[in-house]
Design a protein around this motif. Structure first.
Motif, PDB file in Angstrom:
ATOM      1  N   TRP A  69       0.816  -1.141   0.349  1.00  0.00           N
ATOM      2  CA  TRP A  69      -0.166  -0.276   0.044  1.00  0.00           C
ATOM      3  C   TRP A  69       0.399   1.286  -0.210  1.00  0.00           C
ATOM      4  CZ3 TRP A  69      -0.084  -3.383   4.202  1.00  0.00           C
ATOM      5  CH2 TRP A  69       0.238  -2.513   5.583  1.00  0.00           C
ATOM      6  N   GLY A  70       0.257   1.852  -0.136  1.00  0.00           N
ATOM      7  CA  GLY A  70       0.952   3.502  -0.853  1.00  0.00           C
ATOM      8  C   GLY A  70       2.083   3.468  -1.272  1.00  0.00           C
ATOM      9  N   THR A  71       3.136   4.110  -1.003  1.00  0.00           N
ATOM     10  CA  THR A  71       4.447   4.180  -2.385  1.00  0.00           C
ATOM     11  C   THR A  71       4.766   2.686  -2.539  1.00  0.00           C
ATOM     12  OG1 THR A  71       5.996   4.732   0.014  1.00  0.00           O
ATOM     13  CG2 THR A  71       5.353   6.396  -1.660  1.00  0.00           C
ATOM     14  N   GLY A  72       4.637   1.448  -1.101  1.00  0.00           N
ATOM     15  CA  GLY A  72       4.451   0.261  -1.258  1.00  0.00           C
ATOM     16  C   GLY A  72       3.914  -0.544  -2.408  1.00  0.00           C
ATOM     17  N   ALA A  73       2.990   0.245  -2.922  1.00  0.00           N
ATOM     18  CA  ALA A  73       2.076  -0.461  -3.940  1.00  0.00           C
ATOM     19  C   ALA A  73       2.836   0.060  -5.021  1.00  0.00           C
ATOM     20  CB  ALA A  73       0.329   0.538  -3.993  1.00  0.00           C
ATOM     21  N   ALA A  74       2.988   1.389  -5.023  1.00  0.00           N
ATOM     22  CA  ALA A  74       4.136   1.571  -6.337  1.00  0.00           C
ATOM     23  C   ALA A  74       4.906   0.748  -6.463  1.00  0.00           C
ATOM     24  CB  ALA A  74       4.612   3.379  -6.196  1.00  0.00           C
ATOM     25  N   LEU A  80       6.136  -5.553 -11.507  1.00  0.00           N
ATOM     26  CA  LEU A  80       5.672  -6.075 -11.975  1.00  0.00           C
ATOM     27  C   LEU A  80       5.687  -5.440 -13.821  1.00  0.00           C
ATOM     28  CD1 LEU A  80       2.586  -6.641 -10.255  1.00  0.00           C
ATOM     29  CD2 LEU A  80       3.737  -8.257 -11.194  1.00  0.00           C
ATOM     30  N   GLY A  81       6.460  -4.319 -13.498  1.00  0.00           N
ATOM     31  CA  GLY A  81       6.314  -3.696 -14.789  1.00  0.00           C
ATOM     32  C   GLY A  81       5.527  -2.426 -15.278  1.00  0.00           C
ATOM     33  N   ALA A  82       5.085  -2.047 -14.098  1.00  0.00           N
ATOM     34  CA  ALA A  82       4.359  -1.091 -14.508  1.00  0.00           C
ATOM     35  C   ALA A  82       5.208   0.525 -14.377  1.00  0.00           C
ATOM     36  CB  ALA A  82       3.139  -0.718 -13.900  1.00  0.00           C
ATOM     37  N   ARG A  83       4.628   1.733 -15.041  1.00  0.00           N
ATOM     38  CA  ARG A  83       5.271   2.601 -15.405  1.00  0.00           C
ATOM     39  C   ARG A  83       4.767   3.331 -14.044  1.00  0.00           C
ATOM     40  NH1 ARG A  83       4.094   6.558 -19.862  1.00  0.00           N
ATOM     41  NH2 ARG A  83       5.151   4.749 -21.041  1.00  0.00           N
ATOM     42  N   VAL A  84       5.405   3.868 -13.465  1.00  0.00           N
ATOM     43  CA  VAL A  84       5.401   4.227 -12.273  1.00  0.00           C
ATOM     44  C   VAL A  84       4.998   6.217 -12.511  1.00  0.00           C
ATOM     45  CG1 VAL A  84       6.392   5.263  -9.742  1.00  0.00           C
ATOM     46  CG2 VAL A  84       6.652   2.822 -10.654  1.00  0.00           C
ATOM     47  N   GLN A  85       4.310   6.947 -11.434  1.00  0.00           N
ATOM     48  CA  GLN A  85       4.557   8.474 -11.525  1.00  0.00           C
ATOM     49  C   GLN A  85       3.788   8.752 -10.544  1.00  0.00           C
ATOM     50  OE1 GLN A  85       3.730   9.329 -14.827  1.00  0.00           O
ATOM     51  NE2 GLN A  85       3.631   7.867 -15.809  1.00  0.00           N
ATOM     52  N   PRO A  86       4.178  10.204 -10.422  1.00  0.00           N
ATOM     53  CA  PRO A  86       4.785  10.700  -9.323  1.00  0.00           C
ATOM     54  C   PRO A  86       3.620  11.727  -8.801  1.00  0.00           C
ATOM     55  CG  PRO A  86       5.373  12.502 -10.644  1.00  0.00           C
ATOM     56  CD  PRO A  86       4.762  11.358 -11.236  1.00  0.00           C
ATOM     57  N   ALA A  90      -0.524   9.169  -2.248  1.00  0.00           N
ATOM     58  CA  ALA A  90       1.025   8.546  -1.090  1.00  0.00           C
ATOM     59  C   ALA A  90       1.941   8.700  -2.080  1.00  0.00           C
ATOM     60  CB  ALA A  90       0.656   7.074  -0.572  1.00  0.00           C
ATOM     61  N   GLY A  91       1.467  10.109  -2.883  1.00  0.00           N
ATOM     62  CA  GLY A  91       3.169   9.688  -3.812  1.00  0.00           C
ATOM     63  C   GLY A  91       3.491   9.118  -4.711  1.00  0.00           C
ATOM     64  N   ASP A  92       4.821   8.121  -5.041  1.00  0.00           N
ATOM     65  CA  ASP A  92       4.464   8.387  -6.173  1.00  0.00           C
ATOM     66  C   ASP A  92       3.534   6.794  -6.482  1.00  0.00           C
ATOM     67  OD1 ASP A  92       6.533  10.056  -6.849  1.00  0.00           O
ATOM     68  OD2 ASP A  92       8.436   8.278  -6.863  1.00  0.00           O
ATOM     69  N   TRP A  93       3.095   6.841  -7.802  1.00  0.00           N
ATOM     70  CA  TRP A  93       1.954   5.890  -7.654  1.00  0.00           C
ATOM     71  C   TRP A  93       2.465   4.976  -8.817  1.00  0.00           C
ATOM     72  CZ3 TRP A  93      -1.447   6.252 -12.109  1.00  0.00           C
ATOM     73  CH2 TRP A  93      -0.998   7.507 -12.741  1.00  0.00           C
ATOM     74  N   ALA A  94       1.561   3.605  -9.051  1.00  0.00           N
ATOM     75  CA  ALA A  94       2.261   3.050 -10.087  1.00  0.00           C
ATOM     76  C   ALA A  94       0.375   2.531 -11.461  1.00  0.00           C
ATOM     77  CB  ALA A  94       2.355   1.672  -9.798  1.00  0.00           C
ATOM     78  N   ARG A 117      -0.676 -12.740  -6.934  1.00  0.00           N
ATOM     79  CA  ARG A 117      -1.162 -13.033  -5.600  1.00  0.00           C
ATOM     80  C   ARG A 117      -0.337 -12.195  -4.680  1.00  0.00           C
ATOM     81  NH1 ARG A 117       0.713 -18.587  -3.193  1.00  0.00           N
ATOM     82  NH2 ARG A 117      -1.017 -18.937  -1.766  1.00  0.00           N
ATOM     83  N   VAL A 118      -0.858 -10.468  -5.498  1.00  0.00           N
ATOM     84  CA  VAL A 118      -0.282 -10.242  -5.161  1.00  0.00           C
ATOM     85  C   VAL A 118      -2.004  -8.525  -5.353  1.00  0.00           C
ATOM     86  CG1 VAL A 118       1.066  -7.361  -5.765  1.00  0.00           C
ATOM     87  CG2 VAL A 118       1.882  -9.765  -6.524  1.00  0.00           C
ATOM     88  N   THR A 119      -1.498  -7.383  -3.508  1.00  0.00           N
ATOM     89  CA  THR A 119      -2.811  -6.813  -3.223  1.00  0.00           C
ATOM     90  C   THR A 119      -2.071  -5.711  -3.319  1.00  0.00           C
ATOM     91  OG1 THR A 119      -4.209  -9.091  -2.788  1.00  0.00           O
ATOM     92  CG2 THR A 119      -4.545  -6.397  -2.491  1.00  0.00           C
ATOM     93  N   ALA A 120      -2.350  -4.553  -4.275  1.00  0.00           N
ATOM     94  CA  ALA A 120      -2.369  -3.323  -3.953  1.00  0.00           C
ATOM     95  C   ALA A 120      -3.476  -2.225  -3.884  1.00  0.00           C
ATOM     96  CB  ALA A 120      -1.474  -2.868  -5.178  1.00  0.00           C
ATOM     97  N   TRP A 121      -3.044  -1.303  -2.765  1.00  0.00           N
ATOM     98  CA  TRP A 121      -3.396  -0.191  -2.202  1.00  0.00           C
ATOM     99  C   TRP A 121      -3.052   1.272  -2.307  1.00  0.00           C
ATOM    100  CZ3 TRP A 121      -8.665   1.289  -1.836  1.00  0.00           C
ATOM    101  CH2 TRP A 121      -9.427   1.927  -0.640  1.00  0.00           C
ATOM    102  N   ALA A 122      -3.277   2.008  -2.961  1.00  0.00           N
ATOM    103  CA  ALA A 122      -2.329   3.202  -4.280  1.00  0.00           C
ATOM    104  C   ALA A 122      -2.454   4.495  -2.873  1.00  0.00           C
ATOM    105  CB  ALA A 122      -2.878   3.640  -4.809  1.00  0.00           C
ATOM    106  N   GLY A 123      -3.672   3.971  -1.377  1.00  0.00           N
ATOM    107  CA  GLY A 123      -3.605   4.900  -0.604  1.00  0.00           C
ATOM    108  C   GLY A 123      -2.442   4.928   0.624  1.00  0.00           C
ATOM    109  N   ALA A 124      -2.010   5.801   1.304  1.00  0.00           N
ATOM    110  CA  ALA A 124      -1.172   5.628   2.318  1.00  0.00           C
ATOM    111  C   ALA A 124      -1.845   4.444   3.739  1.00  0.00           C
ATOM    112  CB  ALA A 124      -1.321   6.797   2.870  1.00  0.00           C
ATOM    113  N   LYS A 125      -3.217   4.825   4.060  1.00  0.00           N
ATOM    114  CA  LYS A 125      -3.382   4.217   4.897  1.00  0.00           C
ATOM    115  C   LYS A 125      -4.380   2.705   4.366  1.00  0.00           C
ATOM    116  CE  LYS A 125      -6.809   4.406   8.991  1.00  0.00           C
ATOM    117  NZ  LYS A 125      -7.354   5.704   9.803  1.00  0.00           N
TER     118      LYS A 125
END
Length: 277
Positions: A69-74, A80-86, A90-94, A117-125
């Motif tokens: 989650w958050g920058t961890g999701a980025a 996984l090959g995704a482009r990351v944006q600022p 929660a800051g940088d996001w994928a 088996r990857v779950t990603a949440w872009a929010g900081a919390k």
């Protein structure tokens, strides 16, 4: 979850975790990649971020459940090959990794996505329902896929120590020292660049992109240079790694040298301002 601990790179309140290291992945039940607010889009001068990317890549390759989650999701998206944006929630996001299912959006940002088996949440919390869902899905024993050669070496930290030792030897060498001295002015940046190359070559996060032959074209490297390079690299590898791990990286180095090198005593190429290995 006896025998299958949940790992995290740092303690997270409300979670029962153990320290995440490349070695610990082989017996882990899952990996958390929490928000830390650090950069993801540009990590060229951040060996700590390379190490985190390598850790996440190792978990994905092994088929471990990953909750980020958050920058961890980025970080997970980048692995996984995704482009990351600022500039996301929660800051940088994928952006959405290929094949991922987006289950919630926040404007242009994929807020919740899953793939494998990857779950990603872009929010900081992290929302409590996502935590509960992840914990409920953790198996008592997770099927494993083989680890990467990088993990067999002891991870990015062990690799970087080996490379630093090698370059200390090379800079002092009468044959290689002048070659490096003519082309390398910022040794910290050079070590970062070459570490990224080896991390990628050894199955870690895809931190390096380029054409190896093009980078080395015109450096004036001849057969004796490559032979000496391999000799010093072997000394450093055997000084820092167990025999099996040293043999592994030396096999890769030998294959790379065969691709780059002219025959012994060959003409080589003229001077070139590019980076040297």
């Amino acid at each position: 979850m006896p025998g299958a601990p949940l790992l995290s790179p740092f303690p997270v309140p409300g979670w029962d975790t153990q320290a995440a290291t490349p070695q610990a992945l082989s017996t882990a039940g899952g990996l958390l990649v929490p928000h830390d607010g650090e950069p993801v889009a540009d990590v060229r001068d951040r060996p700590d971020r390379w190490a985190r990317l390598t850790l996440v890549a190792g978990a994905v390759r092994r088929g471990l459940p990953v909750l980020a989650w958050g920058t961890g999701a980025a970080l997970a998206g980048r692995v996984l090959g995704a482009r990351v944006q600022p500039g996301g929630p929660a800051g940088d996001w994928a952006e959405v990794p290929r094949g991922a299912e987006v289950q919630a959006w926040q404007g242009e940002v994929p807020l919740l996505w899953r793939t494998g088996r990857v779950t990603a949440w872009a929010g900081a919390k992290l929302p409590d329902p996502l935590k509960a869902d992840f914990l409920a899905g953790l198996p008592g024993a997770t099927a494993r896929t083989p680890g990467t050669p990088l993990e067999a070496l002891g991870g990015e930290a062990a690799l970087r120590a080996l490379l630093a030792d090698f370059y200390a030897r090379a800079r002092a060498d009468t044959l290689l020292g002048p070659v490096f001295g003519a082309h390398v002015t910022d040794w910290d940046a050079h070590l970062d660049h070459v570490t990224a190359f080896w991390v990628t070559l050894l199955g870690g996060a895809p931190l390096w992109r380029g054409n190896l032959n093009r980078v080395h074209a015109g450096l004036g490297v001849r057969g004796p240079h490559l032979e000496r390079w391999l000799e010093l690299f072997g000394e450093a590898a055997r000084a820092h790694l167990p025999p099996e791990a040293a043999a592994l990286i030396l096999a890769r180095a030998g294959a790379m040298g065969a691709r780059l090198g002219p025959p012994r005593g060959g003409r080589g190429n003229g001077p070139h301002p590019g980076r040297v290995p």
